[in-house]
Design an enzyme around this catalytic site. Structure first.
Site, PDB file in Angstrom:
ATOM      1  N   GLU A 164      -2.449  14.011  -8.409  1.00 30.87           N
ATOM      2  CA  GLU A 164      -3.711  13.458  -7.922  1.00 30.87           C
ATOM      3  C   GLU A 164      -3.416  12.515  -6.747  1.00 30.87           C
ATOM      4  OE1 GLU A 164      -5.463  11.882 -11.516  1.00 30.87           O
ATOM      5  OE2 GLU A 164      -5.373  13.852 -12.483  1.00 30.87           O
TER       6      GLU A 164
ATOM      7  N   HIS B  73      -7.830   7.957  -9.927  1.00 34.02           N
ATOM      8  CA  HIS B  73      -7.453   9.332 -10.285  1.00 34.02           C
ATOM      9  C   HIS B  73      -8.158  10.336  -9.385  1.00 34.02           C
ATOM     10  CE1 HIS B  73      -5.434   8.734 -14.286  1.00 34.02           C
ATOM     11  NE2 HIS B  73      -6.018   7.558 -14.148  1.00 34.02           N
TER      12      HIS B  73
ATOM     13  N   HIS C  59      -1.265  10.338 -12.828  1.00 31.64           N
ATOM     14  CA  HIS C  59      -1.080  11.789 -12.757  1.00 31.64           C
ATOM     15  C   HIS C  59      -0.630  12.111 -11.328  1.00 31.64           C
ATOM     16  CE1 HIS C  59      -4.322  11.841 -16.095  1.00 31.64           C
ATOM     17  NE2 HIS C  59      -3.110  11.752 -16.613  1.00 31.64           N
TER      18      HIS C  59
ATOM     19  N   GLU D  35     -12.637   8.358 -10.251  1.00 30.98           N
ATOM     20  CA  GLU D  35     -12.291   9.768 -10.061  1.00 30.98           C
ATOM     21  C   GLU D  35     -12.795  10.266  -8.702  1.00 30.98           C
ATOM     22  OE1 GLU D  35     -10.463  11.554 -11.991  1.00 30.98           O
ATOM     23  OE2 GLU D  35     -10.572  10.696 -14.016  1.00 30.98           O
TER      24      GLU D  35
END
Length: 375
Positions: free
Chosen positions: A169, A259, A166, A335
């Site tokens: 990010e 991410h 993504h 994350e």
């Protein structure tokens, strides 16, 4: 007063900019997609005058809860970034700032440019431990790069790290930069121990086109690459197609997909509890890695994160689940926050490029603690 986005990852649309106290803006959607949240623009401003920049479509973005308690980032030199007062009323996001210089850059998070990506590859290539490879090209014709770190051997584990599926990010590529800097330090004992036991296959940017275009979540065709791992195709998701083809050729013993999470103000991992082949060995490996990560850095925690998937209910289009099932290996999605790490708040920068790099560095110690258990 003038606003520009004519640069790498630039994204904003100007509705009106007639008055410093009411600059009206909109974030542009990803191409052929309804996703949007990433912004990055340059303001030519009047010094010592408060500028109120109102992003009027913030409430309809991909993750509107991500604006709650969020503070936008600003920079005068594009090297040092700091937070500026930001308010979200449920519909509009207002950035309020008194510039001290005539031009300021604003962004959703610290940008990681394509030029810096190319520099990262060339700097890494100076190490005798590194080989740079081109796996294929993207829809916009950019190269898909991979770094091979270490000398392949039958007894060594194959550890894969991908980042920035993504593109908005950007903390993911900052993470990789810190990891590589530490891994390639010949005086670092953790790195030397790891490279005696493993070879690293690192793809620092899985989505070059989306990164340059200023997308939040998709590639040039508006495709979310982290939903393509069950059946990637050259016409929609060549980035995943090329990486998975290389994984099949080499094998995978451990996989980390890096991410950022818009909503949660913590660092955490998501495992593969829902894959069909999940067993006691896999569960123990996951537990050992989480424990090692907690010991490696105070930036990591296990209290907050995503709900664990029910047995057999994993989404096998998602990278970490797909790879874990395909290769019967340890795999995690890592994350990081766009806001701050609420366990260790820092008001000036909050979560930043620097902390992302350090988090990547510290991840190597957690990998070392489990590397011998991977087969």
């Amino acid at each position: 007063m003038f606003i520009s986005t004519a640069f790498d990852s630039g994204n904003i649309e100007v509705i009106s900019a007639d008055s410093a106290d009411n600059i009206r803006l909109r974030i542009r959607k990803d191409n052929q997609s309804d996703f949007y949240q990433w912004f990055h623009f340059k303001l030519f401003a009047e010094i010592d005058v408060e500028h109120n920049m109102v992003i009027e479509n913030a409430g309809g973005s991909a993750y509107p809860k991500g604006w709650e308690n969020y503070q936008a980032m600003a920079s005068y030199d594009r090297e040092h970034w700091f937070r500026v007062p930001t308010h979200f009323d449920g519909e509009k996001l207002t950035i309020s700032h008194i510039p001290e210089q005539e031009t300021v850059f604003y962004a959703y998070f610290v940008p990681y440019s394509w030029e810096r990506h190319l520099d990262l590859l060339q700097i890494a290539q100076q190490s005798s431990w590194v080989q740079q490879c081109v796996l294929g090209t993207t829809l916009d014709g950019r190269e898909m790069n991979m770094l091979v770190i270490g000398e392949p051997a039958a007894h060594k584990r194959n550890i894969w790290i991908t980042a920035r599926q993504h593109p908005g990010e950007t903390m993911a590529e900052w993470f990789v930069e810190g990891l590589l800097e530490h891994l390639l330090d010949e005086d670092e004992p953790v790195s030397r121990q790891l490279l005696d036991k493993a070879v690293f296959y690192v793809v620092p940017n899985m989505n070059p086109d989306g990164s340059v275009r200023g997308h939040l979540r998709t590639n040039a065709a508006g495709v979310n690459l982290n939903r393509e791992w069950a059946a990637p195709s050259l016409d929609k998701s060549p980035e995943v197609f090329h990486v998975l083809e290389e994984m099949d050729a080499i094998g995978v013993d451990m996989y980390l997909d890096v991410h950022g999470d818009e909503n949660l103000p913590y660092n955490f991992v998501a495992g593969s509890e829902g894959i069909p082949s999940y067993d006691e060995r896999h569960a123990q490996l996951e537990e050992n890695f989480r424990s090692a990560y907690l010991a490696a850095t105070a930036e990591f925690q296990t209290t907050y994160g995503y709900e664990k998937e029910a047995p057999g209910q994993a989404n096998l289009t998602v990278a970490s689940s797909a790879v874990s099932e395909r290769f019967k290996c340890l795999a995690f999605t890592i994350e990081m926050p766009f806001k701050d790490n609420d366990d260790m708040p820092e008001p000036y920068q909050q979560w930043s490029d620097i902390r992302s790099r350090n988090f990547g560095r510290d991840t190597l110690k957690a990998i070392l603690d489990v590397v011998d258990q991977l087969r």
